[in-house]
Design a protein around this motif. Structure first.
Motif, PDB file in Angstrom:
ATOM      1  N   ASN A  26       0.849  -1.190   0.000  1.00  0.00           N
ATOM      2  CA  ASN A  26       0.000   0.000   0.000  1.00  0.00           C
ATOM      3  C   ASN A  26       0.887   1.243   0.000  1.00  0.00           C
ATOM      4  N   ARG A  27       1.185   1.794   1.170  1.00  0.00           N
ATOM      5  CA  ARG A  27       2.071   2.968   1.275  1.00  0.00           C
ATOM      6  C   ARG A  27       3.415   2.560   1.863  1.00  0.00           C
ATOM      7  N   ILE A  28       4.437   3.357   1.571  1.00  0.00           N
ATOM      8  CA  ILE A  28       5.771   3.105   2.118  1.00  0.00           C
ATOM      9  C   ILE A  28       6.194   4.340   2.904  1.00  0.00           C
ATOM     10  N   PHE A  29       6.181   4.211   4.228  1.00  0.00           N
ATOM     11  CA  PHE A  29       6.620   5.289   5.106  1.00  0.00           C
ATOM     12  C   PHE A  29       8.103   5.087   5.416  1.00  0.00           C
ATOM     13  N   CYS A  30       8.901   6.115   5.221  1.00  0.00           N
ATOM     14  CA  CYS A  30      10.342   6.040   5.472  1.00  0.00           C
ATOM     15  C   CYS A  30      10.702   6.993   6.604  1.00  0.00           C
ATOM     16  N   VAL A  31      11.548   6.517   7.491  1.00  0.00           N
ATOM     17  CA  VAL A  31      11.919   7.289   8.673  1.00  0.00           C
ATOM     18  C   VAL A  31      13.288   7.924   8.452  1.00  0.00           C
ATOM     19  N   GLY A  32      13.388   9.216   8.650  1.00  0.00           N
ATOM     20  CA  GLY A  32      14.646   9.922   8.488  1.00  0.00           C
ATOM     21  C   GLY A  32      15.420  10.017   9.788  1.00  0.00           C
ATOM     22  N   ARG A  33      16.735   9.922   9.695  1.00  0.00           N
ATOM     23  CA  ARG A  33      17.646  10.179  10.816  1.00  0.00           C
ATOM     24  C   ARG A  33      17.282   9.391  12.066  1.00  0.00           C
ATOM     25  N   ASN A  34      17.121   8.088  11.902  1.00  0.00           N
ATOM     26  CA  ASN A  34      16.739   7.235  13.031  1.00  0.00           C
ATOM     27  C   ASN A  34      17.936   6.518  13.647  1.00  0.00           C
ATOM     28  N   TYR A  35      19.130   6.778  13.125  1.00  0.00           N
ATOM     29  CA  TYR A  35      20.378   6.318  13.732  1.00  0.00           C
ATOM     30  C   TYR A  35      21.255   7.557  13.915  1.00  0.00           C
ATOM     31  N   ALA A  36      21.706   7.809  15.145  1.00  0.00           N
ATOM     32  CA  ALA A  36      22.445   9.038  15.434  1.00  0.00           C
ATOM     33  C   ALA A  36      23.722   9.145  14.615  1.00  0.00           C
ATOM     34  N   ALA A  37      24.437   8.018  14.440  1.00  0.00           N
ATOM     35  CA  ALA A  37      25.705   8.054  13.714  1.00  0.00           C
ATOM     36  C   ALA A  37      25.487   8.417  12.246  1.00  0.00           C
ATOM     37  N   HIS A  38      24.379   7.973  11.667  1.00  0.00           N
ATOM     38  CA  HIS A  38      24.093   8.343  10.280  1.00  0.00           C
ATOM     39  C   HIS A  38      23.748   9.825  10.188  1.00  0.00           C
ATOM     40  N   ALA A  39      22.936  10.320  11.129  1.00  0.00           N
ATOM     41  CA  ALA A  39      22.620  11.748  11.127  1.00  0.00           C
ATOM     42  C   ALA A  39      23.900  12.569  11.198  1.00  0.00           C
ATOM     43  N   ALA A  40      24.835  12.129  12.047  1.00  0.00           N
ATOM     44  CA  ALA A  40      26.086  12.862  12.207  1.00  0.00           C
ATOM     45  C   ALA A  40      26.919  12.845  10.935  1.00  0.00           C
ATOM     46  N   GLU A  41      26.966  11.684  10.251  1.00  0.00           N
ATOM     47  CA  GLU A  41      27.789  11.616   9.043  1.00  0.00           C
ATOM     48  C   GLU A  41      27.218  12.484   7.922  1.00  0.00           C
ATOM     49  N   MET A  42      25.918  12.784   8.014  1.00  0.00           N
ATOM     50  CA  MET A  42      25.282  13.656   7.030  1.00  0.00           C
ATOM     51  C   MET A  42      25.271  15.121   7.478  1.00  0.00           C
ATOM     52  N   GLN A 191      -3.010   0.841   7.450  1.00  0.00           N
ATOM     53  CA  GLN A 191      -3.774  -0.192   6.756  1.00  0.00           C
ATOM     54  C   GLN A 191      -2.883  -1.396   6.468  1.00  0.00           C
ATOM     55  N   PRO A 192      -3.497  -2.596   6.355  1.00  0.00           N
ATOM     56  CA  PRO A 192      -2.717  -3.745   5.883  1.00  0.00           C
ATOM     57  C   PRO A 192      -2.072  -3.425   4.539  1.00  0.00           C
ATOM     58  N   GLY A 193      -0.824  -3.796   4.406  1.00  0.00           N
ATOM     59  CA  GLY A 193      -0.080  -3.488   3.190  1.00  0.00           C
ATOM     60  C   GLY A 193       0.850  -2.305   3.332  1.00  0.00           C
ATOM     61  N   ASP A 194       0.661  -1.493   4.372  1.00  0.00           N
ATOM     62  CA  ASP A 194       1.608  -0.402   4.616  1.00  0.00           C
ATOM     63  C   ASP A 194       2.961  -0.980   5.033  1.00  0.00           C
ATOM     64  N   LEU A 195       4.025  -0.317   4.610  1.00  0.00           N
ATOM     65  CA  LEU A 195       5.379  -0.684   5.000  1.00  0.00           C
ATOM     66  C   LEU A 195       6.034   0.493   5.707  1.00  0.00           C
ATOM     67  N   ILE A 196       6.881   0.190   6.676  1.00  0.00           N
ATOM     68  CA  ILE A 196       7.686   1.209   7.332  1.00  0.00           C
ATOM     69  C   ILE A 196       9.152   0.840   7.141  1.00  0.00           C
ATOM     70  N   MET A 197       9.884   1.702   6.444  1.00  0.00           N
ATOM     71  CA  MET A 197      11.332   1.562   6.330  1.00  0.00           C
ATOM     72  C   MET A 197      11.921   2.386   7.470  1.00  0.00           C
ATOM     73  N   THR A 198      12.592   1.719   8.395  1.00  0.00           N
ATOM     74  CA  THR A 198      12.825   2.281   9.726  1.00  0.00           C
ATOM     75  C   THR A 198      14.074   3.134   9.868  1.00  0.00           C
ATOM     76  N   GLY A 199      14.774   3.419   8.794  1.00  0.00           N
ATOM     77  CA  GLY A 199      15.953   4.262   8.866  1.00  0.00           C
ATOM     78  C   GLY A 199      17.223   3.470   8.643  1.00  0.00           C
ATOM     79  N   THR A 200      18.298   4.190   8.322  1.00  0.00           N
ATOM     80  CA  THR A 200      19.557   3.545   7.950  1.00  0.00           C
ATOM     81  C   THR A 200      20.674   3.903   8.927  1.00  0.00           C
ATOM     82  N   PRO A 201      21.552   2.954   9.222  1.00  0.00           N
ATOM     83  CA  PRO A 201      22.718   3.256  10.053  1.00  0.00           C
ATOM     84  C   PRO A 201      23.803   3.980   9.252  1.00  0.00           C
ATOM     85  N   ALA A 202      24.873   4.347   9.952  1.00  0.00           N
ATOM     86  CA  ALA A 202      25.987   5.043   9.314  1.00  0.00           C
ATOM     87  C   ALA A 202      26.669   4.151   8.278  1.00  0.00           C
ATOM     88  N   GLY A 203      27.399   4.796   7.388  1.00  0.00           N
ATOM     89  CA  GLY A 203      28.164   4.070   6.379  1.00  0.00           C
ATOM     90  C   GLY A 203      27.603   4.176   4.983  1.00  0.00           C
TER      91      GLY A 203
END
Length: 231
Positions: A26-42, A191-203
């Motif tokens: 259905n929908r794809i929700f993406c989370v920004g800056r959910n790992y502190a080290a990745h936020a810092a590298e950016m 809703q069923p079918g929604d996805l959550i991409m929970t954020g990326t670590p550093a690197g």
């Protein structure tokens, strides 16, 4: 006679581990800056008051194992490995202690990013859509059905051509799965079918045509992508 002017495109879906049925996206929700080290590298600070989100459309879905032509409009395509949460029940204004009941399963995914376009958009205070929401920008593994909470010490890794680039654990998540589901449900009817991409670590880093990307959360289905030449 069809009721549509044009035939609707086929619905995006993913394979499900050990099942013949597929998971309709259905929908794809993406989370920004959910790992502190990745936020810092950016060069960003983490907002610990609340998570923030951007969305990818179902047309961005590309199943694991595919070849993605190097996307147009960029000279700086980056990889971002993520844990993916698959929603299997309706939920609105869900309390955090009830959030796990909405989880149907998990997978691994790549949030592919046209980093140069993102930097340009950020510098002008504009949305990130061109950078984040394009064909093949959400590369997703099969989904495994399980509704229990994952152990926080599970590793999440990504290698490019066999060399590890991202290496962290789920313990480094700033906002947990339960946090994210509860928070999102106060803005959307999940809703069923929604996805959550929970954020990326550093690197995170650039990839080029010919590169092979492999990774995911240990114990979950892994994601694999080969980058092809630009069209």
């Amino acid at each position: 006679m069809s009721q549509f002017v044009f035939s609707p495109p086929p619905s995006a879906s993913l394979s499900v581990l050990d099942r013949t049925e597929r998971f309709a996206v259905n929908r794809i929700f993406c989370v920004g800056r959910n790992y502190a080290a990745h936020a810092a590298e950016m060069g960003n600070e983490v907002d610990r008051e609340a998570p923030f989100y951007f969305l990818k459309s179902p047309h961005a879905v590309l199943e694991s194992g595919a070849v993605l032509p190097y996307p147009p409009g960029t000279d700086d395509l980056h990889h971002e490995i993520e844990m993916v949460v698959a929603i299997g029940a309706e939920g609105f204004r869900v309390a955090k202690d009830q959030a796990q009941s909405l989880v149907w399963g998990y997978g691994s995914g790549l949030d592919m990013t046209r980093r140069d376009l993102q930097a340009k958009a950020k510098s002008k205070g504009r949305p990130w859509d061109l950078a984040k929401n394009f064909e093949g920008a959400a590369v997703l593994s099969p989904i495994v059905q399980r509704n229990d909470a994952l152990a926080s010490d599970l590793p999440i890794r990504l290698s490019v051509n066999g060399q590890v680039r991202q290496d962290a654990t789920l313990a480094e998540l700033i906002w947990s799965v339960e946090d994210l589901i509860s928070d999102l449900s106060h803005f959307y009817h999940l809703q069923p079918g929604d996805l959550i991409m929970t954020g990326t670590p550093a690197g995170v880093g650039a990839v080029v045509a010919g590169d092979v990307l492999e990774g995911g959360v240990e114990g979950l289905p892994q994601v694999r992508l080969t980058l092809g030449a630009a069209e």
